[in-house]
Design a protein around this motif. Structure first.
Motif, PDB file in Angstrom:
ATOM      1  N   UNK A 299       0.502  -1.562  -0.002  1.00 16.20           N
ATOM      2  CA  UNK A 299       0.456   0.096  -0.394  1.00 16.20           C
ATOM      3  C   UNK A 299       1.040   1.113   0.145  1.00 16.20           C
ATOM      4  N   UNK A 300       2.216   1.356  -0.161  1.00  7.86           N
ATOM      5  CA  UNK A 300       3.064   2.693   0.155  1.00  7.86           C
ATOM      6  C   UNK A 300       3.790   2.480  -1.312  1.00  7.86           C
ATOM      7  N   UNK A 301       3.215   3.667  -2.076  1.00 10.33           N
ATOM      8  CA  UNK A 301       3.582   3.305  -3.329  1.00 10.33           C
ATOM      9  C   UNK A 301       4.731   4.454  -3.578  1.00 10.33           C
ATOM     10  N   UNK A 302       4.999   4.996  -2.952  1.00  7.03           N
ATOM     11  CA  UNK A 302       6.813   5.297  -2.576  1.00  7.03           C
ATOM     12  C   UNK A 302       6.863   6.839  -0.960  1.00  7.03           C
ATOM     13  N   UNK A 303       8.213   6.812  -1.236  1.00 12.86           N
ATOM     14  CA  UNK A 303       8.239   7.491   0.270  1.00 12.86           C
ATOM     15  C   UNK A 303      10.000   8.680  -0.184  1.00 12.86           C
ATOM     16  N   UNK A 304      10.282   9.457   0.874  1.00 14.74           N
ATOM     17  CA  UNK A 304      11.353   9.980   0.777  1.00 14.74           C
ATOM     18  C   UNK A 304      11.586  10.746   1.566  1.00 14.74           C
ATOM     19  N   UNK A 305      12.484  11.185   2.003  1.00 13.57           N
ATOM     20  CA  UNK A 305      12.941  12.206   3.086  1.00 13.57           C
ATOM     21  C   UNK A 305      12.202  13.218   3.157  1.00 13.57           C
ATOM     22  N   UNK A 306      11.588  14.290   4.412  1.00 12.29           N
ATOM     23  CA  UNK A 306      10.963  15.202   3.772  1.00 12.29           C
ATOM     24  C   UNK A 306      12.013  16.643   3.637  1.00 12.29           C
ATOM     25  N   UNK A 307      11.214  17.457   3.132  1.00 13.51           N
ATOM     26  CA  UNK A 307      12.334  18.930   3.570  1.00 13.51           C
ATOM     27  C   UNK A 307      12.605  19.228   4.759  1.00 13.51           C
ATOM     28  N   UNK A 308      13.237  19.800   5.526  1.00 16.12           N
ATOM     29  CA  UNK A 308      13.996  20.226   6.262  1.00 16.12           C
ATOM     30  C   UNK A 308      12.783  21.053   7.444  1.00 16.12           C
TER      31      UNK A 308
ATOM     32  N   UNK B 133      10.502  20.220   7.651  1.00 12.31           N
ATOM     33  CA  UNK B 133       9.429  19.247   7.823  1.00 12.31           C
ATOM     34  C   UNK B 133      10.090  17.885   8.756  1.00 12.31           C
ATOM     35  N   UNK B 134      11.447  18.368   9.033  1.00  6.34           N
ATOM     36  CA  UNK B 134      11.990  17.386  10.138  1.00  6.34           C
ATOM     37  C   UNK B 134      13.571  16.712   8.712  1.00  6.34           C
ATOM     38  N   UNK B 135      13.637  17.201   7.597  1.00  4.79           N
ATOM     39  CA  UNK B 135      14.381  16.734   6.637  1.00  4.79           C
ATOM     40  C   UNK B 135      14.916  15.203   6.909  1.00  4.79           C
ATOM     41  N   UNK B 136      15.986  15.172   7.505  1.00  5.92           N
ATOM     42  CA  UNK B 136      16.212  13.372   7.309  1.00  5.92           C
ATOM     43  C   UNK B 136      15.755  12.471   8.298  1.00  5.92           C
ATOM     44  N   UNK B 137      15.465  13.306   9.006  1.00  2.00           N
ATOM     45  CA  UNK B 137      14.552  12.430  10.013  1.00  2.00           C
ATOM     46  C   UNK B 137      13.492  12.698   9.569  1.00  2.00           C
ATOM     47  N   UNK B 138      12.597  12.791   8.529  1.00  2.00           N
ATOM     48  CA  UNK B 138      11.297  12.535   8.847  1.00  2.00           C
ATOM     49  C   UNK B 138      11.023  11.667   7.439  1.00  2.00           C
ATOM     50  N   UNK B 139       9.960  11.084   6.887  1.00  2.00           N
ATOM     51  CA  UNK B 139       9.772  10.674   5.718  1.00  2.00           C
ATOM     52  C   UNK B 139       8.324  10.973   5.357  1.00  2.00           C
ATOM     53  N   UNK B 140       8.511  11.503   3.585  1.00  2.00           N
ATOM     54  CA  UNK B 140       6.848  11.218   3.123  1.00  2.00           C
ATOM     55  C   UNK B 140       6.154  10.513   2.785  1.00  2.00           C
ATOM     56  N   UNK B 141       5.225  10.380   3.103  1.00  2.00           N
ATOM     57  CA  UNK B 141       4.806   8.324   2.252  1.00  2.00           C
ATOM     58  C   UNK B 141       3.376   8.905   1.449  1.00  2.00           C
ATOM     59  N   UNK B 142       3.135   8.261   0.383  1.00  2.00           N
ATOM     60  CA  UNK B 142       2.603   8.720  -0.513  1.00  2.00           C
ATOM     61  C   UNK B 142       1.850   6.717  -0.454  1.00  2.00           C
ATOM     62  N   UNK B 143       0.420   6.842  -0.285  1.00  2.00           N
ATOM     63  CA  UNK B 143      -0.469   5.941   0.144  1.00  2.00           C
ATOM     64  C   UNK B 143      -1.453   5.658  -0.986  1.00  2.00           C
ATOM     65  N   UNK B 144      -1.183   4.054  -1.407  1.00  2.00           N
ATOM     66  CA  UNK B 144      -2.065   3.636  -2.998  1.00  2.00           C
ATOM     67  C   UNK B 144      -3.789   3.899  -1.841  1.00  2.00           C
ATOM     68  N   UNK B 145      -4.347   4.527  -2.969  1.00  2.00           N
ATOM     69  CA  UNK B 145      -5.929   4.436  -2.197  1.00  2.00           C
ATOM     70  C   UNK B 145      -6.933   2.919  -2.139  1.00  2.00           C
ATOM     71  N   UNK B 146      -6.877   3.081  -1.372  1.00  2.00           N
ATOM     72  CA  UNK B 146      -7.979   1.870  -0.943  1.00  2.00           C
ATOM     73  C   UNK B 146      -9.697   1.975  -2.124  1.00  2.00           C
ATOM     74  N   UNK B 147      -9.562   0.358  -2.185  1.00  2.00           N
ATOM     75  CA  UNK B 147     -10.544  -0.085  -4.045  1.00  2.00           C
ATOM     76  C   UNK B 147     -11.758   0.338  -3.586  1.00  2.00           C
TER      77      UNK B 147
END
Length: 181
Positions: A154-163, A165-179
């Motif tokens: 269900x995780x399509x993508x993730x990456x470290x956040x902008x400074x 929003x927490x920089x390398x201490x946080x991640x943005x997570x893109x989640x797949x839409x539920x059916x």
């Protein structure tokens, strides 16, 4: 068959069935059906692979505090991932893992992502910390989170956040839409 032959005649019967072999006994040979072959080793191997996938990696702490996390599942467009990296998607929920042990963090992340997907939250932020207080181990939760998120369909993508929003201490997570129901 001629009109003179009697259909109940034993000779007529023997000629009709052809060559046969006489049995010396009147017992039938009953064989138990051969059980269907089961690839036990294959099932064991598949179970071992699943266990390995779901277990925590040994080298999860190879990451350094400043290392960026990034992952994109095949099929996700470059523009979508670029927008995620630039923080263009609205963060719809957030989870902070500070102070949690690895086992607690894993359960918390799984529950958080399941709830986010159920409530149609497509972009979330998970704060894992930079691991500055992890001594020589490095950022433990950061490496584990990287591993856990890659395992989830269900995780399509993730990456470290902008400074901001927490920089390398946080991640943005893109989640797949539920059916759709």
């Amino acid at each position: 068959m001629t009109s003179e032959e009697d259909p109940n005649d034993i000779g007529h019967f023997l000629r009709a069935i052809g060559d046969v072999r006489r049995l010396d006994h009147d017992r039938a040979e009953i064989r138990r059906p051969v059980p269907r072959s089961v690839a036990r080793k294959r099932r064991e191997d598949e179970a071992a692979v699943m266990h390995d996938l779901l277990s925590d990696p040994v080298n999860a702490t190879d990451l350094q505090p400043g290392d960026e996390l990034r992952f994109v599942r095949p099929g996700v467009g470059r523009r979508v991932f670029r927008n995620l990296r630039r923080g263009h998607y609205r963060i719809q929920d957030e989870l902070d893992l500070h102070g949690l042990f690895a086992s607690e963090a894993r359960r918390t992340v799984a529950a958080f992502l399941a709830e986010a997907r159920t409530h149609h939250r497509l972009c979330v932020r998970i704060v894992h910390g930079k691991g500055l207080r992890s001594r020589q181990q490095g950022p433990v939760l950061k490496g584990l989170l990287d591993h856990w998120l890659r395992q989830r369909d269900d995780v399509l993508a993730f990456c470290s956040a902008l400074p901001a929003d927490g920089g390398t201490g946080a991640v943005y997570v893109l989640i797949r839409r539920p059916p759709r129901p």
